[in-house]
Design an enzyme around this catalytic site. Structure first.
Site, PDB file in Angstrom:
ATOM      1  N   CYS B  32      59.849  11.551  45.675  1.00  0.00           N
ATOM      2  CA  CYS B  32      60.362  10.488  46.464  1.00  0.00           C
ATOM      3  C   CYS B  32      61.735  10.112  45.943  1.00  0.00           C
ATOM      4  O   CYS B  32      62.021   9.851  44.967  1.00  0.00           O
ATOM      5  CB  CYS B  32      59.321   9.122  45.972  1.00  0.00           C
ATOM      6  SG  CYS B  32      59.699   7.667  46.996  1.00  0.00           S
ATOM      7  N   ASP B  53      55.341  12.795  44.660  1.00  0.00           N
ATOM      8  CA  ASP B  53      54.292  12.210  45.790  1.00  0.00           C
ATOM      9  C   ASP B  53      53.434  13.531  45.808  1.00  0.00           C
ATOM     10  O   ASP B  53      53.668  14.740  45.553  1.00  0.00           O
ATOM     11  CB  ASP B  53      55.045  12.094  47.164  1.00  0.00           C
ATOM     12  CG  ASP B  53      55.689  10.861  47.053  1.00  0.00           C
ATOM     13  OD1 ASP B  53      55.189   9.889  46.506  1.00  0.00           O
ATOM     14  OD2 ASP B  53      56.726  10.547  47.817  1.00  0.00           O
ATOM     15  N   LEU B  68      51.153  31.429  63.049  1.00  0.00           N
ATOM     16  CA  LEU B  68      51.820  31.214  61.967  1.00  0.00           C
ATOM     17  C   LEU B  68      51.128  32.142  60.787  1.00  0.00           C
ATOM     18  O   LEU B  68      49.904  31.849  60.727  1.00  0.00           O
ATOM     19  CB  LEU B  68      51.611  29.686  61.453  1.00  0.00           C
ATOM     20  CG  LEU B  68      52.390  28.650  62.313  1.00  0.00           C
ATOM     21  CD1 LEU B  68      52.175  27.229  62.062  1.00  0.00           C
ATOM     22  CD2 LEU B  68      54.018  28.847  61.937  1.00  0.00           C
ATOM     23  N   GLU B  69      51.823  32.635  60.201  1.00  0.00           N
ATOM     24  CA  GLU B  69      51.616  33.690  58.876  1.00  0.00           C
ATOM     25  C   GLU B  69      50.873  32.792  57.705  1.00  0.00           C
ATOM     26  O   GLU B  69      51.739  32.068  57.348  1.00  0.00           O
ATOM     27  CB  GLU B  69      52.322  34.772  58.661  1.00  0.00           C
ATOM     28  CG  GLU B  69      51.809  35.788  57.780  1.00  0.00           C
ATOM     29  CD  GLU B  69      51.817  35.664  56.459  1.00  0.00           C
ATOM     30  OE1 GLU B  69      51.052  36.196  55.859  1.00  0.00           O
ATOM     31  OE2 GLU B  69      52.631  35.173  56.109  1.00  0.00           O
ATOM     32  N   LEU B  70      49.791  32.767  57.256  1.00  0.00           N
ATOM     33  CA  LEU B  70      49.270  31.824  56.291  1.00  0.00           C
ATOM     34  C   LEU B  70      50.158  32.165  54.800  1.00  0.00           C
ATOM     35  O   LEU B  70      50.320  31.026  54.262  1.00  0.00           O
ATOM     36  CB  LEU B  70      47.750  32.204  55.965  1.00  0.00           C
ATOM     37  CG  LEU B  70      46.947  31.354  55.517  1.00  0.00           C
ATOM     38  CD1 LEU B  70      46.842  30.168  56.537  1.00  0.00           C
ATOM     39  CD2 LEU B  70      45.515  31.852  55.198  1.00  0.00           C
ATOM     40  N   TYR B  87      57.789   9.913  53.002  1.00  0.00           N
ATOM     41  CA  TYR B  87      56.634  10.417  54.102  1.00  0.00           C
ATOM     42  C   TYR B  87      56.877  10.484  55.430  1.00  0.00           C
ATOM     43  O   TYR B  87      56.530  11.455  55.810  1.00  0.00           O
ATOM     44  CB  TYR B  87      55.388   8.933  53.805  1.00  0.00           C
ATOM     45  CG  TYR B  87      54.954   8.828  52.627  1.00  0.00           C
ATOM     46  CD1 TYR B  87      55.361   9.526  51.442  1.00  0.00           C
ATOM     47  CD2 TYR B  87      53.888   7.878  52.189  1.00  0.00           C
ATOM     48  CE1 TYR B  87      54.819   9.217  50.135  1.00  0.00           C
ATOM     49  CE2 TYR B  87      53.578   7.398  51.070  1.00  0.00           C
ATOM     50  CZ  TYR B  87      53.961   8.337  50.019  1.00  0.00           C
ATOM     51  OH  TYR B  87      53.265   7.833  48.944  1.00  0.00           O
ATOM     52  N   GLU B  88      57.438   9.666  55.990  1.00  0.00           N
ATOM     53  CA  GLU B  88      57.543   9.541  57.371  1.00  0.00           C
ATOM     54  C   GLU B  88      58.353  10.732  57.941  1.00  0.00           C
ATOM     55  O   GLU B  88      58.139  11.810  58.833  1.00  0.00           O
ATOM     56  CB  GLU B  88      58.097   8.362  58.068  1.00  0.00           C
ATOM     57  CG  GLU B  88      57.453   7.085  58.149  1.00  0.00           C
ATOM     58  CD  GLU B  88      57.456   6.456  56.710  1.00  0.00           C
ATOM     59  OE1 GLU B  88      57.858   6.974  55.744  1.00  0.00           O
ATOM     60  OE2 GLU B  88      56.531   5.338  56.467  1.00  0.00           O
TER      61      GLU B  88
END
Lengths: 130, 130, 130, 130, 130, 130, 130, 130, 130, 130
Positions: B32, B53, B68-70, B87-88
């Protein structure tokens, strides 16, 4: 390789109405062609096909003329056990095979795969007859 | 700083249909920038970036040409570990990076953050291609 | 008395899009002006304000130009601790204060109060900007 | 490196009797020195210390003359964030540091680590003063 | 200050045998004398006593000649609401007050406090009559 | 007989807006006029009204000018304790009494009755003002 | 056939004390030599080894000089995938292999097998060094 | 054979309004005509009708002039105990019998059958009066 | 008043061995002689006996020559419905009545009472034959 | 009548050590000789044997020379389906039959029966070889 020829059907006893059938197994396992997130090359030689994947497969469909026979569905899932296939392909492949076998009004397949690399994956594919 | 260049994709094997992919990790951690609700200034020097966080990140998307490749997604999440981000901003940043990488039909990111000051926070951002 | 002046905001970093923020605390407590279902007059003198009420408060909002700052929200909830207020009034009061502070696109407050007299109460109030 | 010097104590207010204190955090994270079950060499360069591990740490102790101060315990756990340490070593290391800091009658540390390679690990170490 | 004088008892109707009584409340709240893990000095002025703590208190006892009266126990817990007290002291204080009030064969108090700084605390103190 | 005259209301403090109030009790009990699925004639004489029924009652309403007072609602439910009434009638009767008392915009009553003869029953009745 | 030669160990970093290690996987699968409760002869030809069994395997041990290496344990479990073995034999076999590999103070293996024929089976075997 | 003649009804006490009745039993059992997924021919002779099936049956309906009497519904379910019937046929048969007995505005039957061959099945059939 | 004369027994079919019988009901209700924690004097007139109490009663016993008949036990619990009795007395009273009726090797009664004044109460009384 | 002759065993592959086997089925059903708590005489004619009972049966044993064969155990449980037997007798009868079949070091049977008349019953019987 998955064997759709194992799938059997029986005549829908109430083909004159629309109703829904749900089937679920938590015993689906296949191999990952590349070994996936968690496996290095040396490990892959052990199984000659890739690292094991595990999933819960959930099927929902509205039968038309035919219903999927439960025992044959079990055997069809067994046929994935020793072959390599990616998550996205497995779920869509199952959907196509089941639709071809029973030609339903609608059908959805959900593949809920075990955590790999701290990541859980759930793939959902749906079919609706035009 | 988050490293979107880590994200890799592969061609969607069923690009001719719309289906849904869900991925979730409960191992997301960042810092944070201000130390957040629970941390005073002296503590921040310890980590040179802010108080930790922790969140569960949930992604749902409908792939278009690319998936998307994992494994690369796992590494992308690792790249937040030592940088400060609110966060946002984190949730919207992830959404923008994933959309840029795989150009999906639609994509939603949910960030479910651990309790701070007795308060739980969940941020949800969604994208739909026009 | 509740102190809306404690509420602080910061500029929404992604004000150009609509996304959702959810916040929840299970540490909300106030006093009941009349002592409520379970308290007689003699007991009320103990706290000079009424019998304690306990609730989980859940807030969902779509920020416009401003986001609610988490730490100030915690302090705002503390300011209910020693004053008497009815359930219905508390939930609507919180909604009005939060809307005034951050002028969101939309905001919902749910107050889920502990059982009193064998009865659980949940109050839900919603605001949508015209 | 873990920093036991961060640990602070305060005099046990009831040192004349034996009672039990339990503390738990689900926000423990460290790095794996070898990258562990799920990570190859290339990935390790990203974090310059190893792949992230996540655990819930549970501490139970019977204080003697000193109690562990909660805020300092939080900072002590933070000090594991960017260093590589194995599961077995981490749990025993924490136990030794806490025993040294507060010299309790007894103390147990449980480290409940996230799934890696399909395997969950829980390590438990206990100390009793002679 | 906690008010043990609020505690009332009634004669145990079956004092000739040993049996067990368990009582639990999830509505215990007090203030932290120092503001605890999550609060800075400015915030403390708001409540003139410290940051709020929340706990579930669990009492198990084997009555001898007297039983604890339930309503008076509720009022006794209320009397902690506006005073500052540490976790360890609160639990042992409650144990001493209850033992003094009803002089039981045995009594245990568990204080299960809400998460602060990512850490949960549970304190357990027990008494057995010699 | 149920006593709707026990129901009291108070003026809705926010009558200018629509919001929702939910109340629930798991302490509803009445008697079955016929003894129901599980009781024979001889047993019915014991209670002079029928075999006991137990239910959880859930009420959701949107108040208009008046709110239902919680304590009076508790007493109203007590008034079913010693009278015989069927499930379907009880739920609709409660709905009519509450609507008459507070004249809401809308109101729903759910009666979730305990298992009898291996069968669980849930009755739901709703009212909307024209 | 199960391959105990895959099991690797590393020196116990705290061999001077007794502590406990627990490991669990829900990804154990083998084949049933006879096809088990639910499979007829024709089905067995599909997998050339028997019907699939699925289990969660739980290991608890107190290490002496050596600890079991997590990655090698994963590979060891993979080696059961394509061979037929009964429940009772599998659990005792795993116990013997693990004891031989790490020579612990004590070790317990629990095999929690999926429902077959409406019956769930859990086998538990324990070893203690003399 | 299922005995719809066992079903009894009583006049709906609130036939002037639409409300919903839900009933559920987890004590439904019948026999599988073919022995199903898990049974061979020799076993079937034991019960002279097939292997046992077990299900939870859930009924939701909106009564018109008549309500289904609970005790008669219990007996109706008993009448399936010793006869062979497939999942799909059982659920649709129940729906038709209940609709014929009480002629409701709408009615849904869900049959949630126990796992067989690692597969769970849930069948849902619905009726709406034209 | 509770009616122990309602209790019936039947000869234990396996009186030559010790085994355990557990019975539980969540449908126990009685009245509180004083109205208890949550009720004032005016309310008590409604039921002419006190405010309703609700509990789950759990009985565990080792039968000797006689077993408690289930139906008679249900009726015995009904006989508490309209009389006032305190928690501690109710649980010990039930224990004494059951012991007198079936003279078991051992018997335990647990009364788990609903929350009153934010406090849950559980009373446990045990008997062992000398 | 229960058919113990259906029970088959196989030689314990690890008869030289003591280990534990647990088996559980939630598909046990029998009939009540008297109709039990919830059934009157007229209803009993329907099934010519009594009202249906349902239970989960849990078996734990330490095998000596023989193990119980899973498939034969399933058939043995089926043989209770159409005969009347009381709870206490059923559980002790199963214990005696299983002990006779496999002559174990120890064996416990738990019968957890569905709610009847608002009362749940669990019977536990144990055997230890002298």
């Amino acid at each position: 390789m998955p064997k759709p020829q194992l799938l059997e059907t029986f005549p829908n006893p109430y083909a004159d109405r629309k109703y829904e059938i749900y089937m679920e197994t938590n015993e689906f396992t296949s191999l990952c062609p590349l070994g996936g997130v968690e496996t290095d090359a040396a490990e892959l030689k052990l199984l000659e096909g890739g690292a094991p994947d595990f999933a819960t497969i959930k099927i929902t469909y509205t039968p038309a003329e035919k219903c999927l026979e439960l025992k044959s569905l079990k055997l069809y899932f067994w046929s994935f056990r020793n072959d390599g296939i990616f998550y996205e392909r497995a779920v869509n492949h199952i959907m196509d095979d089941l639709v071809a076998a029973c030609q339903p009004h609608a059908l959805t397949v959900v593949g809920d795969f075990n955590v790999r690399g701290g990541l859980k994956s759930i793939i959902t594919a749906s079919y609706t007859r035009d």
